[in-house]
Scaffold this motif. Structure first.
Motif, short mmCIF file in Angstrom:
data_model
loop_
_atom_site.label_atom_id
_atom_site.label_comp_id
_atom_site.label_asym_id
_atom_site.label_seq_id
_atom_site.Cartn_x
_atom_site.Cartn_y
_atom_site.Cartn_z
N VAL A 105 -3.45 9.13 0.39
CA VAL A 105 -3.94 10.70 0.22
C VAL A 105 -2.32 11.19 0.00
CG1 VAL A 105 -4.66 13.00 1.13
CG2 VAL A 105 -5.78 10.91 1.78
N THR A 106 -2.05 11.62 -1.13
CA THR A 106 -0.81 11.81 -1.38
C THR A 106 -0.60 13.59 -1.33
OG1 THR A 106 -1.34 11.88 -3.68
CG2 THR A 106 -0.14 9.96 -2.76
N SER A 107 -1.78 14.43 -1.59
CA SER A 107 -1.64 15.67 -1.27
C SER A 107 -3.12 16.06 -0.70
CB SER A 107 -1.37 16.47 -2.38
OG SER A 107 -2.48 16.23 -3.54
N LEU A 108 -3.15 17.04 0.04
CA LEU A 108 -4.41 17.79 0.93
C LEU A 108 -4.14 18.92 0.81
CD1 LEU A 108 -6.92 16.57 1.76
CD2 LEU A 108 -5.81 16.41 3.99
N ARG A 109 -5.26 19.87 0.31
CA ARG A 109 -5.24 21.24 0.39
C ARG A 109 -6.16 21.51 1.64
NH1 ARG A 109 -7.13 22.37 -5.24
NH2 ARG A 109 -8.99 22.90 -4.30
N GLY A 110 -6.08 22.78 2.02
CA GLY A 110 -6.76 23.27 3.16
C GLY A 110 -8.27 23.09 3.28
N ASP A 111 -8.80 23.10 2.19
CA ASP A 111 -10.45 22.77 1.90
C ASP A 111 -10.87 21.50 1.65
OD1 ASP A 111 -9.29 22.34 -0.59
OD2 ASP A 111 -10.53 23.86 -1.86
N GLY A 112 -9.72 20.45 1.81
CA GLY A 112 -10.08 19.10 2.07
C GLY A 112 -9.91 18.47 0.70
N VAL A 113 -9.72 19.14 -0.33
CA VAL A 113 -9.43 18.52 -1.70
C VAL A 113 -8.29 18.11 -1.88
CG1 VAL A 113 -9.52 18.99 -4.20
CG2 VAL A 113 -11.12 20.17 -2.71
N GLY A 114 -8.08 16.78 -2.25
CA GLY A 114 -6.85 16.22 -2.56
C GLY A 114 -6.73 14.99 -3.68
N THR A 115 -5.63 14.60 -3.57
CA THR A 115 -5.29 13.31 -4.64
C THR A 115 -5.22 12.14 -3.90
OG1 THR A 115 -4.02 15.04 -6.01
CG2 THR A 115 -3.79 12.79 -6.32
N LEU A 116 -5.97 11.08 -4.14
CA LEU A 116 -5.95 9.76 -3.85
C LEU A 116 -5.21 9.10 -4.66
CD1 LEU A 116 -9.58 9.03 -2.48
CD2 LEU A 116 -7.44 9.35 -1.30
N THR A 117 -4.25 8.23 -4.29
CA THR A 117 -3.43 7.22 -5.04
C THR A 117 -3.54 5.89 -4.75
OG1 THR A 117 -1.87 9.05 -5.45
CG2 THR A 117 -0.97 6.97 -6.14
N PHE A 118 -4.02 5.16 -5.55
CA PHE A 118 -4.11 3.74 -5.47
C PHE A 118 -2.96 2.96 -6.03
CE2 PHE A 118 -8.29 5.40 -5.22
CZ PHE A 118 -9.33 4.90 -4.41
N HIS A 119 -2.17 2.46 -5.21
CA HIS A 119 -1.06 1.36 -5.57
C HIS A 119 -1.55 0.04 -5.79
CE1 HIS A 119 1.86 4.67 -4.97
NE2 HIS A 119 0.80 5.07 -4.00
N PRO A 120 -1.26 -0.48 -6.92
CA PRO A 120 -1.64 -1.88 -7.11
C PRO A 120 -0.76 -2.79 -6.23
CG PRO A 120 -0.22 -1.25 -8.90
CD PRO A 120 -0.54 0.14 -8.11
N LEU A 121 -1.15 -4.03 -5.86
CA LEU A 121 -0.33 -5.14 -5.16
C LEU A 121 0.68 -5.45 -6.22
CD1 LEU A 121 -3.39 -6.74 -3.42
CD2 LEU A 121 -1.84 -4.98 -2.44
N PHE A 122 1.92 -5.20 -5.79
CA PHE A 122 3.17 -5.71 -6.59
C PHE A 122 3.60 -7.19 -6.48
CE2 PHE A 122 3.98 -1.23 -6.29
CZ PHE A 122 4.09 -0.95 -7.75
N GLU A 123 3.81 -7.72 -7.54
CA GLU A 123 4.47 -9.02 -7.27
C GLU A 123 5.90 -9.14 -7.43
OE1 GLU A 123 3.28 -11.99 -10.53
OE2 GLU A 123 1.32 -10.99 -10.53
N THR A 124 6.50 -9.47 -6.46
CA THR A 124 7.94 -9.34 -6.12
C THR A 124 8.71 -10.41 -6.76
OG1 THR A 124 8.08 -9.86 -4.00
CG2 THR A 124 7.65 -7.57 -4.68
N VAL A 125 10.29 -10.25 -6.95
CA VAL A 125 11.06 -11.31 -7.14
C VAL A 125 12.13 -11.15 -6.01
CG1 VAL A 125 12.66 -12.11 -8.76
CG2 VAL A 125 10.64 -11.24 -9.71
#
Length: 163
Positions: A105-125
């Motif tokens: 949850v990257t942002s959340l307002r007082g009324d419970g409305v927010g932004t959900l961010t789904f991060h992909p699984l990264f392949e790393t080097v």
């Protein structure tokens, strides 16, 4: 839960679907609009009214904000036990999808409305002991103005942990 327009794949279970609540510019977008409007007024007062200059400035400042608001307003979200899908509710076209991960949850307002961010699984080097992401990795998917964002995040985390 609204009826999704996204077709579920075999073996997929719908966890949640919905649309963004009231869509409005966020903090940095308000700053962009106000600063752009002030600069536009200064340009008009100093240089006179040059239609081309005004149109170019309008495109630079206002169009990106209006485009995000328009696409977010038309969005429909679906979260299944296997993937996250963002589709256009008017045309039904799938805009983006990725395999499910536990969202933050990257942002959340007082009324419970927010932004959900789904991060992909990264392949790393591995470079000198540091794990760096490979090039052309998929960008995170953000679900804007989601009602009861924290409860939805917990629901998704429980469903993914159960699998």
């Amino acid at each position: 839960m609204e009826e999704p327009i996204i077709v579920l794949q075999p073996g997929e279970r719908l966890l949640w679907s919905g649309r963004p609540r009231r869509v409005a510019p966020v903090g940095w977008e308000w700053c962009r609009l106000v600063a752009g409007s002030i600069l536009l007024a200064v340009i008009i007062s100093l240089a006179g009214v040059h239609v081309l200059l005004v149109l170019v400035w309008f495109v630079i400042v206002w169009v990106p904000v209006l485009a995000r608001l328009w696409t977010t307003h038309r969005a429909v979200y679906a979260v299944t036990d296997q993937r996250v899908v963002v589709a256009d509710r008017v045309s039904g076209r799938t805009r983006r999808w990725m395999d499910s991960t536990t969202p933050a949850v990257t942002s959340l307002r007082g009324d419970g409305v927010g932004t959900l961010t789904f991060h992909p699984l990264f392949e790393t080097v591995d470079i000198l002991g540091f794990g760096l992401p490979k090039q052309n990795q998929p960008r995170p998917i953000a679900l804007f103005a989601v009602p009861e964002a924290e409860q939805l995040r917990e629901l998704i985390a429980r469903a993914l942990a159960a699998d």
